[in-house]
Scaffold this active site. Structure first.
Site, PDB file in Angstrom:
ATOM      1  CG  HIS A 117      -0.424   0.376   2.495  1.00  0.00           C
ATOM      2  ND1 HIS A 117      -0.038  -0.543   3.451  1.00  0.00           N
ATOM      3  CD2 HIS A 117      -0.179   1.587   3.029  1.00  0.00           C
ATOM      4  CE1 HIS A 117       0.413   0.113   4.497  1.00  0.00           C
ATOM      5  NE2 HIS A 117       0.339   1.401   4.279  1.00  0.00           N
ATOM      6  CG  ASP A 155       0.047  -3.856   2.753  1.00  0.00           C
ATOM      7  OD1 ASP A 155       0.497  -3.365   1.710  1.00  0.00           O
ATOM      8  OD2 ASP A 155      -0.157  -3.202   3.796  1.00  0.00           O
ATOM      9  CB  SER A 194       3.124   1.943   6.103  1.00  0.00           C
ATOM     10  OG  SER A 194       1.860   2.047   6.665  1.00  0.00           O
ATOM     11  N   GLY A 195       5.261  -0.514   6.087  1.00  0.00           N
ATOM     12  CA  GLY A 195       6.311  -1.129   5.295  1.00  0.00           C
ATOM     13  C   GLY A 195       7.534  -1.501   6.101  1.00  0.00           C
TER      14      GLY A 195
END
Ligand SMILES: *[C@@H]1O[C@H](CO)[C@@H](O)[C@H](O)[C@H]1NC(C)=O
Length: 294
Positions: A71, A117, A219-220
């Site tokens: 994402h 994701d 995120s990530g």
């Protein structure tokens, strides 16, 4: 990222590592306590950027590949990756490398609940490993971390759900207790007052009490656990209901569930450039062959 305390990562799985010094998941720097991460403590952490601006975290898994969240890649901007420094702004020991290719998991879904994701970023050229730049180990498919294991998530994300800066300048670390997806689904269903399944297979969760969580900007980024003397990335920051709320775990992509896909993508690229890329690949393949779940 909210405040962590001390506490050592759990050692709940017994792993055989033949030559860890040749592989991944090794830390050279001296480690001290504290909320801000010491230089070189998380040498696989990278900042994924668009036009020099931090958008997501990520992790270095070989000399030329970075793992991040699917994402995080919502457009075909020119991405680059910064690594080797705990400051998200300064470039003292860091290198910044342009991204050559982006491979998002083909079944990434952001409808209903975010699924599959993850994305791989191929760097324009391989980086040299240093004291502050090292790859993290990717677990093999059968690897299942025990519930309750203490692991660590790192990032430059927002420190509170509301207010505060969008990113923090110094890399932060937070400890997380692992929760499997079934139990996590119950907890999040309760918080959302829904009976719909939101946490599915291919995800795992982390929780260590209110105020300890990953947040926007993280995120990530990697969720890593130490097994014997080697750090393994078990998760990747995917989503959550707000940040740091009581009884609401953070949700991570379960890396073991996708290790086959990760290896396939990297091998496919390697087979196009057999001579140049075989050596960097060893780092991923070696631990993959050796990590064994009990
Ligand atoms: C890595 O090290 C080699 C040998 O010293 C050097 O030629 C190369 O330019 C370095 N690569 C990067 C990306 O710094």
């Amino acid at each position: 990222m909210a405040s962590p305390t001390g506490g050592s990562p759990g050692l709940l799985l017994w792993l055989l590592l033949l030559q860890p010094q040749l592989g991944c998941g090794q830390v050279n720097a001296k480690i001290l306590g504290g909320q801000e991460a010491e230089d070189g403590k998380w040498p696989w952490q990278v900042s994924v950027r668009i036009r020099g601006k931090h958008v997501c975290g990520g992790s270095l898994i070989t000399q030329q590949w970075v793992l991040t969240a699917g994402h995080c890649i919502l457009s075909r901007f020119h991405y680059n990756v910064k690594m080797g420094d705990r400051s998200v702004y300064k470039e003292i020991t860091s290198v910044v490398v342009p991204v050559r290719d982006i491979i998002v998991h083909p079944q990434l879904s952001v409808v209903g609940t975010i699924q599959k994701d993850l994305a791989l970023l191929q760097l324009l050229y391989p980086v040299n490993f240093t004291m502050t730049i090292q790859p993290i180990c990717i677990p093999q498919k059968t690897f299942r971390v025990e519930a309750g294991t203490t692991c660590w998530v790192t990032g430059w994300g927002r420190k509170e759900e509301y207010g505060g800066d969008l990113i923090t300048s110094v890399l932060h670390e937070v400890d997380q207790g692992i929760i499997h997806h079934e139990k996590c689904n119950e907890m999040i269903q309760k918080a959302m007052k829904t009976t719909r399944d939101v946490v599915l297979e291919g995800m795992l969760c982390g929780y260590k009490g209110a105020g300890k969580d990953s947040c926007q900007g993280d995120s990530g980024g990697p969720l890593v656990c130490k097994f014997k003397d080697t750090w393994v990335q078990v998760g990747l920051v995917s989503w959550g209901l707000g940040c740091g709320r009581g009884n609401v775990p953070g949700v991570y992509t379960d890396i073991a569930a996708y290790s086959k896909w990760i290896v396939e993508v990297i091998n496919r690229a390697a087979s196009l450039y057999p001579v140049v890329f075989l050596i960097p690949l060893l780092c991923l393949v070696l631990p993959l062959g050796i990590l064994v779940a009990p």
